[in-house]
Design an enzyme around this catalytic site. Structure first.
Site, PDB file in Angstrom:
ATOM      1  N   LYS A  90      26.758  -9.387 -92.677  1.00 34.55           N
ATOM      2  CA  LYS A  90      27.668  -9.793 -94.105  1.00 34.55           C
ATOM      3  C   LYS A  90      29.059 -10.113 -93.113  1.00 34.55           C
ATOM      4  O   LYS A  90      29.919 -10.634 -93.851  1.00 34.55           O
ATOM      5  CB  LYS A  90      27.535  -8.654 -95.078  1.00 34.55           C
ATOM      6  CG  LYS A  90      28.301  -7.336 -94.434  1.00 34.55           C
ATOM      7  CD  LYS A  90      28.384  -6.286 -95.350  1.00 34.55           C
ATOM      8  CE  LYS A  90      28.769  -5.015 -95.133  1.00 34.55           C
ATOM      9  NZ  LYS A  90      30.506  -5.087 -94.836  1.00 34.55           N
ATOM     10  N   ASP A  91      29.418  -9.557 -92.062  1.00 34.06           N
ATOM     11  CA  ASP A  91      30.424  -9.923 -91.482  1.00 34.06           C
ATOM     12  C   ASP A  91      30.550 -11.273 -90.546  1.00 34.06           C
ATOM     13  O   ASP A  91      31.724 -11.553 -90.138  1.00 34.06           O
ATOM     14  CB  ASP A  91      31.101  -8.617 -90.502  1.00 34.06           C
ATOM     15  CG  ASP A  91      31.167  -7.347 -90.982  1.00 34.06           C
ATOM     16  OD1 ASP A  91      31.452  -7.206 -92.342  1.00 34.06           O
ATOM     17  OD2 ASP A  91      31.062  -6.216 -90.459  1.00 34.06           O
ATOM     18  N   ARG A 143      35.014  -8.820-104.199  1.00 36.73           N
ATOM     19  CA  ARG A 143      33.543  -9.237-104.676  1.00 36.73           C
ATOM     20  C   ARG A 143      33.109  -8.363-105.800  1.00 36.73           C
ATOM     21  O   ARG A 143      32.765  -8.441-106.880  1.00 36.73           O
ATOM     22  CB  ARG A 143      32.282  -9.429-103.564  1.00 36.73           C
ATOM     23  CG  ARG A 143      31.194  -9.608-104.118  1.00 36.73           C
ATOM     24  CD  ARG A 143      30.225  -9.580-102.893  1.00 36.73           C
ATOM     25  NE  ARG A 143      30.232  -8.335-102.243  1.00 36.73           N
ATOM     26  CZ  ARG A 143      29.532  -7.188-102.618  1.00 36.73           C
ATOM     27  NH1 ARG A 143      28.867  -7.021-103.709  1.00 36.73           N
ATOM     28  NH2 ARG A 143      29.631  -6.318-101.403  1.00 36.73           N
ATOM     29  N   ARG A 144      33.247  -6.963-104.995  1.00 40.42           N
ATOM     30  CA  ARG A 144      32.677  -5.725-105.848  1.00 40.42           C
ATOM     31  C   ARG A 144      33.576  -5.434-107.081  1.00 40.42           C
ATOM     32  O   ARG A 144      33.417  -5.312-108.199  1.00 40.42           O
ATOM     33  CB  ARG A 144      32.736  -4.445-105.104  1.00 40.42           C
ATOM     34  CG  ARG A 144      31.908  -4.406-103.775  1.00 40.42           C
ATOM     35  CD  ARG A 144      31.894  -3.259-102.686  1.00 40.42           C
ATOM     36  NE  ARG A 144      30.916  -3.307-102.123  1.00 40.42           N
ATOM     37  CZ  ARG A 144      31.092  -2.818-100.802  1.00 40.42           C
ATOM     38  NH1 ARG A 144      32.349  -2.412-100.408  1.00 40.42           N
ATOM     39  NH2 ARG A 144      30.035  -2.867 -99.794  1.00 40.42           N
ATOM     40  N   ARG A 161      40.524   1.253 -97.329  1.00 40.07           N
ATOM     41  CA  ARG A 161      40.234   0.810 -96.093  1.00 40.07           C
ATOM     42  C   ARG A 161      39.798   1.901 -95.234  1.00 40.07           C
ATOM     43  O   ARG A 161      39.942   3.256 -95.497  1.00 40.07           O
ATOM     44  CB  ARG A 161      41.292   0.186 -95.414  1.00 40.07           C
ATOM     45  CG  ARG A 161      41.744  -1.275 -95.980  1.00 40.07           C
ATOM     46  CD  ARG A 161      40.612  -2.513 -95.684  1.00 40.07           C
ATOM     47  NE  ARG A 161      40.311  -2.434 -94.354  1.00 40.07           N
ATOM     48  CZ  ARG A 161      41.036  -2.921 -93.485  1.00 40.07           C
ATOM     49  NH1 ARG A 161      42.021  -3.520 -93.739  1.00 40.07           N
ATOM     50  NH2 ARG A 161      40.688  -2.914 -92.041  1.00 40.07           N
ATOM     51  N   ARG A 167      36.536   6.622 -95.217  1.00 42.57           N
ATOM     52  CA  ARG A 167      36.648   6.312 -96.724  1.00 42.57           C
ATOM     53  C   ARG A 167      35.978   7.454 -97.583  1.00 42.57           C
ATOM     54  O   ARG A 167      36.523   8.076 -98.616  1.00 42.57           O
ATOM     55  CB  ARG A 167      35.751   5.256 -97.011  1.00 42.57           C
ATOM     56  CG  ARG A 167      36.595   3.819 -96.735  1.00 42.57           C
ATOM     57  CD  ARG A 167      35.928   2.789 -97.166  1.00 42.57           C
ATOM     58  NE  ARG A 167      35.483   1.751 -96.019  1.00 42.57           N
ATOM     59  CZ  ARG A 167      34.987   0.655 -96.172  1.00 42.57           C
ATOM     60  NH1 ARG A 167      34.884   0.242 -97.293  1.00 42.57           N
ATOM     61  NH2 ARG A 167      34.356   0.128 -94.995  1.00 42.57           N
ATOM     62  N   CYS A 260      34.936 -12.979 -97.378  1.00 41.59           N
ATOM     63  CA  CYS A 260      35.417 -11.677 -97.762  1.00 41.59           C
ATOM     64  C   CYS A 260      36.398 -11.571 -98.755  1.00 41.59           C
ATOM     65  O   CYS A 260      36.666 -10.797 -99.677  1.00 41.59           O
ATOM     66  CB  CYS A 260      35.646 -10.863 -96.573  1.00 41.59           C
ATOM     67  SG  CYS A 260      37.349 -11.236 -95.869  1.00 41.59           S
TER      68      CYS A 260
END
Length: 347
Positions: A90-91, A143-144, A161, A167, A260
């Protein structure tokens, strides 16, 4: 005979990766699979580094642009300082530097996003829909945030972050600012934090679903184009179903020119349809405030990577014509005119 000699040839493979605990755990999974297939003739050296995305832990991710996790490692690949890079797929930008190719995609871990609640809540909440109005949800992903704003209009979203441990620590702070945070299931599962998962989120979630990021849960192995020895070696890491699904997802992203900083969600699943195995692809494109969205779905029999890319491109073009492009144009204009404007808390 030549093939046997090549297989028995002893050599060392330099593996590039980020330095985080998750990246190292993922790299070790890949090395274990490759070592099992290659035998003792191949040795592996891990070359880890902190990328720009690792070093800057305060700037919102959308403001850092594409390639923040990958470009420095790719420079080492092209300079032959490493032979293969293990990425969280995904990165990886959907357009790679000239001379670099996505050589393998591994078996996917759970691709869904999940909700993590603070430990001090003591299990008070079980799902996002249980949170009272005004509750603060932490995520680094527009996105979330954009997708969840469609269904959870009373929740407040703020940027969070750091690596997974950081986190989680921020989430658990007594008197902290978060009532929940959203993370990828895959990272938590790979690091053994299964018990922290409070709720899984997908397209069917009661109260409001969430489509995951392109490539989420899978690992991508990037190599130099034309490096036949490494290309042969990494075949052992390929999971065909995951790779085909990932190529469809990445084709969606490539056509819509997202990353992203753009709220594009996908969901792929292999299904049985009239006795045939087919790939079902769902896509959503959402405005930053969650008020506008374009959704699409298509199920087709897919037998090659080229067919997977064609499926993703065709569905993306359909959504673009139905309003997705308009949503993305607004977002891109905002990003270009005001660098740093795309923040989760402003979404």
């Amino acid at each position: 005979m030549a093939s046997e000699q090549q297989q028995q040839e002893s050599y060392t493979v330099k593996v590039g990766t980020r330095r985080s605990a998750l990246a190292m755990a993922q790299t070790n999974l890949v090395i274990a699979a490759l070592s099992k297939a290659a035998g003792t003739s191949v040795k592996f050296e891990v070359h880890s580094m902190a990328t720009m995305g690792d070093r800057d832990t305060t700037t919102p991710l959308p403001s850092l642009g594409k390639g923040l996790w990958t470009s420095e490692l790719e420079a080492k690949l092209m300079n032959k300082e490493v032979d293969v890079i293990v990425h969280s797929l995904k990165d990886m930008p959907t357009s790679l530097p000239e001379g670099c190719v996505l050589g393998a995609v591994t078996l996917r871990e759970d691709a869904r996003d999940v909700v993590v609640f603070p430990k001090h809540q003591g299990g008070k909440y079980k799902a996002l829909k249980d949170l009272p109005e005004g509750s603060v949800v932490g995520t680094s992903s527009v996105r979330r945030a954009a997708q969840l704003k469609r269904s959870y209009k009373g929740l407040v979203f703020r940027d969070v972050r750091g690596n997974i441990d950081t986190r989680l620590a921020k989430c658990d702070e007594e008197g902290g600012q978060y009532d929940a945070i959203i993370l990828a299931a895959a990272g938590l599962l790979r690091l053994g934090y299964d018990e922290r998962i409070g709720q899984f989120l997908d397209s069917s979630t009661e109260g409001g679903g969430l489509l995951h990021a392109v490539g989420q849960g899978a690992l991508g192995l990037e190599i130099r184009e034309g490096d036949e020895k490494i290309e042969r070696l990494i075949q052992a890491a390929i999971d065909r179903d995951t790779m085909v699904a990932a190529f469809a997802e990445r084709s969606v992203m490539r056509r819509l020119e997202g990353g992203c900083s753009v709220p594009i969600g996908v969901e792929t699943k292999w299904v049985e349809d009239q006795g045939e195995k087919k790939l079902r692809l769902k896509v959503t494109v959402v405005s930053l405030d969650g008020k506008k969205a374009v959704d699409g779905e298509r199920t087709e029999k897919i037998e090659s990577l080229e067919e997977a890319e064609a499926l993703g491109k065709s569905l993306a073009e359909k959504l673009a014509a139905e309003g997705a492009q308009e949503i993305l144009n607004v977002i891109n204009k905002l990003r270009d005119s005001a660098p740093g404007a795309l923040k989760v808390s402003d979404a």
